[in-house]
Design a protein around this motif. Structure first.
Motif, PDB file in Angstrom:
ATOM      1  N   ASN A  71       0.851  -1.201   0.000  1.00 11.46           N
ATOM      2  CA  ASN A  71       0.000   0.000   0.000  1.00 11.46           C
ATOM      3  C   ASN A  71       0.879   1.240   0.000  1.00 11.46           C
ATOM      4  N   LEU A  72       0.449   2.232  -0.784  1.00 10.77           N
ATOM      5  CA  LEU A  72       1.053   3.562  -0.676  1.00 10.77           C
ATOM      6  C   LEU A  72      -0.063   4.495  -0.221  1.00 10.77           C
ATOM      7  N   PHE A  97       3.899  -0.578 -10.164  1.00 12.48           N
ATOM      8  CA  PHE A  97       2.569  -0.002 -10.420  1.00 12.48           C
ATOM      9  C   PHE A  97       1.471  -1.051 -10.209  1.00 12.48           C
ATOM     10  N   ASP A  98       1.739  -2.279 -10.706  1.00 10.76           N
ATOM     11  CA  ASP A  98       0.722  -3.330 -10.591  1.00 10.76           C
ATOM     12  C   ASP A  98       0.651  -3.931  -9.181  1.00 10.76           C
ATOM     13  N   SER A  99       1.734  -3.783  -8.424  1.00 11.75           N
ATOM     14  CA  SER A  99       1.743  -4.372  -7.070  1.00 11.75           C
ATOM     15  C   SER A  99       1.129  -3.445  -6.029  1.00 11.75           C
ATOM     16  N   CYS A 100       0.976  -2.183  -6.402  1.00 14.32           N
ATOM     17  CA  CYS A 100       0.680  -1.163  -5.389  1.00 14.32           C
ATOM     18  C   CYS A 100      -0.805  -0.775  -5.322  1.00 14.32           C
ATOM     19  N   ASN A 101      -1.351  -0.729  -4.099  1.00 21.72           N
ATOM     20  CA  ASN A 101      -2.658  -0.096  -3.863  1.00 21.72           C
ATOM     21  C   ASN A 101      -2.390   1.354  -3.528  1.00 21.72           C
ATOM     22  N   PHE A 102      -2.979   2.267  -4.293  1.00 23.09           N
ATOM     23  CA  PHE A 102      -2.765   3.695  -4.039  1.00 23.09           C
ATOM     24  C   PHE A 102      -3.934   4.224  -3.215  1.00 23.09           C
ATOM     25  N   LEU A 103      -3.617   4.787  -2.061  1.00 24.77           N
ATOM     26  CA  LEU A 103      -4.678   5.282  -1.178  1.00 24.77           C
ATOM     27  C   LEU A 103      -4.431   6.734  -0.788  1.00 24.77           C
ATOM     28  N   ILE A 104      -5.528   7.463  -0.595  1.00 28.90           N
ATOM     29  CA  ILE A 104      -5.435   8.833  -0.078  1.00 28.90           C
ATOM     30  C   ILE A 104      -6.319   8.939   1.159  1.00 28.90           C
ATOM     31  N   HIS A 105      -5.735   9.504   2.218  1.00 29.77           N
ATOM     32  CA  HIS A 105      -6.524   9.782   3.425  1.00 29.77           C
ATOM     33  C   HIS A 105      -6.695  11.302   3.490  1.00 29.77           C
ATOM     34  N   GLU A 106      -7.903  11.765   3.206  1.00 28.79           N
ATOM     35  CA  GLU A 106      -8.141  13.217   3.101  1.00 28.79           C
ATOM     36  C   GLU A 106      -9.386  13.598   3.893  1.00 28.79           C
ATOM     37  N   LYS A 107      -9.254  14.643   4.696  1.00 28.74           N
ATOM     38  CA  LYS A 107     -10.378  15.059   5.541  1.00 28.74           C
ATOM     39  C   LYS A 107     -11.317  16.030   4.830  1.00 28.74           C
ATOM     40  N   SER A 108     -10.748  16.900   3.996  1.00 31.43           N
ATOM     41  CA  SER A 108     -11.560  17.959   3.386  1.00 31.43           C
ATOM     42  C   SER A 108     -12.349  17.430   2.175  1.00 31.43           C
ATOM     43  N   LEU A 109     -13.689  17.573   2.247  1.00 29.97           N
ATOM     44  CA  LEU A 109     -14.519  17.104   1.131  1.00 29.97           C
ATOM     45  C   LEU A 109     -14.258  17.936  -0.113  1.00 29.97           C
ATOM     46  N   LYS A 110     -13.982  19.214   0.111  1.00 29.75           N
ATOM     47  CA  LYS A 110     -13.693  20.134  -1.005  1.00 29.75           C
ATOM     48  C   LYS A 110     -12.424  19.660  -1.750  1.00 29.75           C
ATOM     49  N   LEU A 111     -11.359  19.373  -0.966  1.00 28.37           N
ATOM     50  CA  LEU A 111     -10.104  18.936  -1.594  1.00 28.37           C
ATOM     51  C   LEU A 111     -10.247  17.538  -2.188  1.00 28.37           C
ATOM     52  N   LYS A 112     -11.051  16.692  -1.538  1.00 30.37           N
ATOM     53  CA  LYS A 112     -11.277  15.351  -2.065  1.00 30.37           C
ATOM     54  C   LYS A 112     -11.897  15.434  -3.464  1.00 30.37           C
ATOM     55  N   LYS A 113     -12.804  16.383  -3.635  1.00 24.44           N
ATOM     56  CA  LYS A 113     -13.451  16.549  -4.947  1.00 24.44           C
ATOM     57  C   LYS A 113     -12.398  16.980  -5.981  1.00 24.44           C
ATOM     58  N   ILE A 114     -11.540  17.928  -5.583  1.00 19.59           N
ATOM     59  CA  ILE A 114     -10.481  18.390  -6.496  1.00 19.59           C
ATOM     60  C   ILE A 114      -9.559  17.212  -6.855  1.00 19.59           C
ATOM     61  N   GLN A 115      -9.244  16.390  -5.856  1.00 15.02           N
ATOM     62  CA  GLN A 115      -8.381  15.218  -6.110  1.00 15.02           C
ATOM     63  C   GLN A 115      -9.076  14.247  -7.075  1.00 15.02           C
ATOM     64  N   LYS A 116     -10.369  14.026  -6.870  1.00 17.64           N
ATOM     65  CA  LYS A 116     -11.095  13.071  -7.717  1.00 17.64           C
ATOM     66  C   LYS A 116     -11.183  13.556  -9.155  1.00 17.64           C
ATOM     67  N   ILE A 124      -7.245   4.919  -7.552  1.00 16.97           N
ATOM     68  CA  ILE A 124      -7.055   5.412  -6.182  1.00 16.97           C
ATOM     69  C   ILE A 124      -8.225   5.071  -5.277  1.00 16.97           C
ATOM     70  N   ILE A 125      -7.894   4.708  -4.052  1.00 15.55           N
ATOM     71  CA  ILE A 125      -8.942   4.454  -3.056  1.00 15.55           C
ATOM     72  C   ILE A 125      -8.840   5.567  -2.013  1.00 15.55           C
ATOM     73  N   TRP A 126      -9.957   6.265  -1.781  1.00 17.52           N
ATOM     74  CA  TRP A 126      -9.982   7.307  -0.739  1.00 17.52           C
ATOM     75  C   TRP A 126     -10.474   6.661   0.550  1.00 17.52           C
ATOM     76  N   ILE A 127      -9.740   6.874   1.627  1.00  9.75           N
ATOM     77  CA  ILE A 127     -10.145   6.268   2.899  1.00  9.75           C
ATOM     78  C   ILE A 127     -10.384   7.359   3.949  1.00  9.75           C
ATOM     79  N   THR A 128     -11.412   7.128   4.777  1.00 10.31           N
ATOM     80  CA  THR A 128     -11.668   8.105   5.839  1.00 10.31           C
ATOM     81  C   THR A 128     -11.043   7.652   7.151  1.00 10.31           C
ATOM     82  N   ASP A 129     -10.707   6.362   7.236  1.00  8.75           N
ATOM     83  CA  ASP A 129     -10.125   5.834   8.477  1.00  8.75           C
ATOM     84  C   ASP A 129      -8.953   4.920   8.113  1.00  8.75           C
TER      85      ASP A 129
END
Ligand SMILES: C[S@@+](CC[C@H](N)C(=O)[O-])C[C@H]1O[C@@H](n2cnc3c(N)ncnc32)[C@H](O)[C@@H]1O
Length: 349
Positions: A71-72, A97-116, A124-129
């Motif tokens: 995981n990254l 690239f094929d071995s890696c799960n890419f995750l983002i832990h982001e609190k701001s919904l506004k920034l999460k939208k920009i990231q998406k 990418i998988i966005w995680i809240t916890d």
């Protein structure tokens, strides 16, 4: 949170409100990055920064034995710029690239939208916890994440400790106040003798809680945490609380929710906490030294070949901002936390 006249809260609760209140919080309403925003972070200065982080990650993956599942996790990904460049770079390394799960832990919904909007949503998988992270070796990257955590401040006067509070006279006017504080009780709760030889203390309950959760996962599943943040290594703590608006310092108690509130990390404290947790090792250096050891100067040379003068000048101007001692080079530190027996030290040796 509803603010009434003469409402009082501790500094950490105030920062949490000013930055992360669902309706009024700074990070919940706008993207603060870049020339039009309030400040600029390293990934937004130059893609070379994220490219160096990518090289470091690839080296660490190899050091871990090229695990087929890894995981990254980027903690607090802002406008997604670093993750964008990381993905672009890793596409040239398909095994990783094929071995890696890419995750983002982001609190701001506004920034999460920009990231998406900016990033490949399928990759990418966005995680809240952090509990959502699968139990594979995990590399955590935290660029300017810990400085965005709320802090408490304590002041010692004539051998008595006080905690800093904020009092709202009304919705628009706030001022600082202090309340006497039972430091020994607090020290028992946090399990750390933080006040020894100090007259002033900054402590982030949420930051330390992240450190503990992440290092626990590292001990169980292997991996590491790379922290890049502004901070200092001296034991003696100082008041580093500041507010930034439109690239300038501003008053923490004015324009609440409209300007960033931040502080410098005390890496000495982080190191002590890591030592106390046991089973871990940490390395620390400056951002300038880290990037130079990873080859950022060579990279600048390569990408400036065949460019016209103004493009070349721009590349070197950005390089200087990242590595010069008078700019980010010395003010920003890089801390790498890993399992005690791990020998990886690229960028630190
Ligand atoms: C100063 S910005 C840095 C952004 C990005 N890493 C960069 O360097 O451009 C801090 C980031 O951390 C996020 N953040 C702050 N507290 C967080 C928390 N508790 N959990 C997840 N993200 C958080 C903010 O929303 C923001 O994306």
């Amino acid at each position: 949170m509803i603010i009434k006249n003469n409402f009082e809260i501790s500094l950490d609760k105030f920062i949490n409100f000013a930055l992360y209140d669902k309706k009024k919080g700074y990070y919940m309403q706008k993207s603060p990055f870049g020339r039009k925003g309030d400040f600029i972070t390293a990934p937004n200065i130059s893609r070379m920064f994220s490219e160096m982080i990518a090289i470091w990650i690839l080296g660490f993956w190899e050091n871990l034995g090229n695990p087929k599942k890894i995981n990254l996790v980027e903690l607090g990904a802002g406008n997604g710029e670093m993750m964008k460049i990381l993905l672009e770079t890793f596409k040239k390394f398909p095994m990783f690239f094929d071995s890696c799960n890419f995750l983002i832990h982001e609190k701001s919904l506004k920034l999460k939208k920009i990231q998406k909007d900016k990033l490949d949503k399928d990759k990418i998988i966005w995680i809240t916890d952090l509990k959502e992270i699968k139990k594979f070796p995990t590399i955590f990257i935290a660029n300017e994440f810990f400085d965005a955590m709320a802090i408490k401040q304590f002041i010692k006067k004539r051998d008595i400790w006080f905690e800093r509070y904020v009092i709202f006279k009304n919705k628009k006017k706030a001022f600082f106040n202090e309340k006497s504080f039972n430091m020994s009780k607090f020290e028992k709760e946090i399990g750390y003798n933080i006040s020894k030889n100090q007259k002033f203390i900054e402590y982030s309950l949420v930051g330390v809680s992240y450190l503990k959760k992440i290092t626990d996962m590292i001990k169980k599943n292997n991996g590491g945490l790379l922290i890049i943040d502004y901070g200092y290594m001296e034991k003696k703590m100082k008041n580093t609380l500041k507010s930034i608006s439109n690239h300038k310092h501003s008053n923490v108690l004015e324009n609440i929710g409209k300007s960033d509130i931040t502080h410098n990390i005390n890496f000495y404290l982080f190191k002590k906490i890591i030592d106390q947790l046991g089973g871990l090792k940490d390395l620390i250096t400056t951002q300038g030294s880290f990037l130079v050891k990873l080859g950022i100067k060579n990279r600048a040379e390569i990408i400036s070949q065949n460019q016209n003068f103004s493009k070349k000048a721009d590349i070197y101007y950005r390089l200087k901002r990242l590595i010069d001692d008078k700019e980010m080079g010395n003010l920003f530190k890089v801390m790498f936390i890993k399992k005690k027996n791990n020998k990886y030290k690229l960028g630190f040796n």
